[in-house]
Design a protein around this motif. Structure first.
Motif, mmCIF file in Angstrom:
data_model
loop_
_atom_site.group_PDB
_atom_site.id
_atom_site.type_symbol
_atom_site.label_atom_id
_atom_site.label_comp_id
_atom_site.label_asym_id
_atom_site.label_seq_id
_atom_site.Cartn_x
_atom_site.Cartn_y
_atom_site.Cartn_z
ATOM 1 N N ILE A 127 0.848 -1.192 0.000
ATOM 2 C CA ILE A 127 0.000 0.000 0.000
ATOM 3 C C ILE A 127 0.887 1.247 0.000
ATOM 4 O O ILE A 127 1.855 1.353 0.758
ATOM 5 C CB ILE A 127 -0.934 0.000 1.215
ATOM 6 N N GLY A 128 0.583 2.185 -0.885
ATOM 7 C CA GLY A 128 1.320 3.439 -0.961
ATOM 8 C C GLY A 128 2.567 3.405 -1.819
ATOM 9 O O GLY A 128 3.195 4.441 -2.037
ATOM 10 N N LYS A 129 2.927 2.224 -2.327
ATOM 11 C CA LYS A 129 4.116 2.107 -3.166
ATOM 12 C C LYS A 129 3.695 1.857 -4.617
ATOM 13 O O LYS A 129 3.012 0.881 -4.917
ATOM 14 C CB LYS A 129 4.991 0.949 -2.680
ATOM 15 N N PRO A 130 4.099 2.739 -5.553
ATOM 16 C CA PRO A 130 3.680 2.578 -6.949
ATOM 17 C C PRO A 130 4.126 1.235 -7.536
ATOM 18 O O PRO A 130 5.186 0.707 -7.174
ATOM 19 C CB PRO A 130 4.366 3.751 -7.661
ATOM 20 N N PHE A 131 3.315 0.679 -8.416
ATOM 21 C CA PHE A 131 3.655 -0.563 -9.109
ATOM 22 C C PHE A 131 3.173 -0.456 -10.545
ATOM 23 O O PHE A 131 2.332 0.382 -10.882
ATOM 24 C CB PHE A 131 3.026 -1.772 -8.405
ATOM 25 N N LEU A 132 3.731 -1.288 -11.425
ATOM 26 C CA LEU A 132 3.336 -1.310 -12.827
ATOM 27 C C LEU A 132 2.211 -2.320 -13.010
ATOM 28 O O LEU A 132 2.356 -3.498 -12.691
ATOM 29 C CB LEU A 132 4.525 -1.657 -13.714
#
Length: 458
Positions: A127-132
């Protein structure tokens, strides 16, 4: 012969322009030449049609055939015995084998597997960490292949086949690979480190693993298994005989290659558009919430607004830009043009989906189009059409709806990058070029009681 007009640019330059901006290039060429135009590929004319009546004629004229030889090289794992390469009654029968019935308990079991796999993969994203998104959807699609197609659940073979599929599809995506497959004189085995040698070894490893799995199913038959591989192992061919191991093996790539990239691309584009359009997202969430806390797969796939959203995604970002090639076997008349035998014909899927007379303001994402009217298979054809229509269409839509419903119901997502995503060619598919960066803002709480939902209420 009177060919429709078309660009005079050399083939290599056309390919460069198309690769740089596939949808933009098709928009420009369609605007200039209209419903029907010709692109010369060497000395062979390829006529592309985006007029629904013209497309209907391509699919139904007896003088136009769809020989498997035109598709060889599109699915390099299936050699000359896969669905893309075979013809006639044999093709018709095998195609039915790849269309597993989606009803009753089997539908519910497969659906629950897809929903559980989606949650498992999404829970691994912080949660809160960008991902592709696109690579993440590839992971989900690969696990669906392993569990629903192969019937594998962890273990050494699960890992081996999963890694092999990943390595093979990664190899097939490279520009060097496309060059090697385009020029037969480059197809020489110069050892594992040469492109062709590496491909041959991947294919050999694939064969060994799949044949081992098939033999084990035959030696220890479990008729209650619902996975697609087991169904094929005990299926019969068009003469009533059991399929050979080679028959079974050659039918699998149609699911593997299309399943991973096609599904991942379609779902990634859906998440992009849903979060670009807050009103669409809100209406979709309201419809999903109307089902209450328990998301039953059969109830999900019947939701009208979710179906409309999926159709609009496939309209504006089709999984393939043209239909598979067909060939005129004798002189024909098509839309006022006289075409000679040997002319290749293709339906322009993207350009048909962009027709202003069918889809007003076609660049606008508007799911309501599919609630307001029903389009013919010559007006809306994201999976192609005729005898070569994708046999995995029903399962693909089934998977797309369930993955989307699971993600939207359980996670609050947001786009990280406000710049428009552009399509990038990936084999026959067109995925988000930057992979679509999103972030999980938090878990979403679903209502305990079903909410009343009326289509168009938001």
């Amino acid at each position: 012969m009177q060919l429709p007009p078309g660009p005079k640019t050399s083939t290599w330059l056309l390919n460069l322009q198309f690769a740089a901006d596939p949808f933009g290039y098709m928009d420009a060429i369609g605007k200039r030449y209209g419903d029907i135009f010709t692109i010369m590929v060497g000395s062979t004319p390829v006529v592309i049609v985006s007029n629904p009546q013209g497309i209907k004629e391509i699919f139904t004229k007896k003088e136009i055939i769809s020989p498997g030889e035109l598709n060889r090289g599109l699915s390099v794992l299936d050699a000359h015995n896969g669905l893309l390469s075979i013809d006639g009654l044999r093709h018709k029968h095998r195609r039915k084998l790849l269309m597993p019935p989606l009803h009753g308990e089997r539908m519910r079991v497969h659906g629950q597997q897809i929903c559980a796999l989606t949650e498992k993969v999404m829970n691994e994203r912080a949660i809160g960490k960008p991902f592709l998104v696109f690579p993440t959807m590839q992971v989900i699609a690969l696990q669906v292949i392993l569990e629903v197609l192969f019937g594998l659940d962890n273990g050494e073979r699960y890992k081996q086949i999963g890694q092999l599929i990943f390595s093979t599809l990664s190899f097939l995506r490279s520009r060097l690979t496309r060059i090697v497959f385009s020029f037969p004189y480059l197809q020489q085995d110069l050892g594992r480190w040469s492109p062709w040698g590496y491909y041959l070894r991947l294919r050999q490893e694939f064969d060994q693993l799949v044949y081992t799995e098939i033999n084990e199913r035959r030696e220890q038959p479990e008729r209650s298994r619902s996975d697609i591989l087991s169904q094929l192992v005990f299926a019969q061919d068009e003469t009533g005989e059991s399929l050979t191991n080679r028959d079974v093996r050659d039918l699998l790539p149609s699911f593997i290659i299309a399943g991973r990239n096609t599904e991942a691309s379609a779902i990634a584009w859906a998440l992009y558009w849903i979060h670009k359009k807050p009103a669409v997202r809100d209406q979709l969430l309201q419809e999903l919430d109307s089902l209450g806390e328990c998301l039953d797969p059969i109830s999900i796939v019947g939701l009208p607004y979710l179906s409309a959203v999926c159709n609009e995604v496939l309209r504006i970002n089709p999984i393939q830009i043209q239909t598979l090639p067909r060939r005129a076997e004798s002189p024909i008349e098509l839309m006022g043009y006289e075409l000679s035998p040997g002319t290749i014909l293709r339906g322009g899927i993207y350009l048909t989906h962009q027709r202003e007379d069918l889809y007003p303001n076609p660049k606008e994402f508007k799911p309501e189009r599919f609630l307001e009217r029903q389009f013919s298979p010559y007006e809306f054809l994201p999976f192609g059409g005729g005898a070569r229509r994708c046999p995995g269409e029903a399962f693909g839509l089934f998977e797309m709806k369930l993955v989307l419903a699971t993600i939207l119901s359980r996670y609050q997502l947001a786009l990280v990058d406000t710049k428009p995503e552009r399509p990038m060619r990936l084999g026959l598919n067109y995925a988000p070029a930057r992979g679509l960066k999103m972030v999980i803002v938090g878990q979403r709480q679903r209502p305990a009681k079903p909410q009343q939902f009326v289509v168009g209420s938001v």
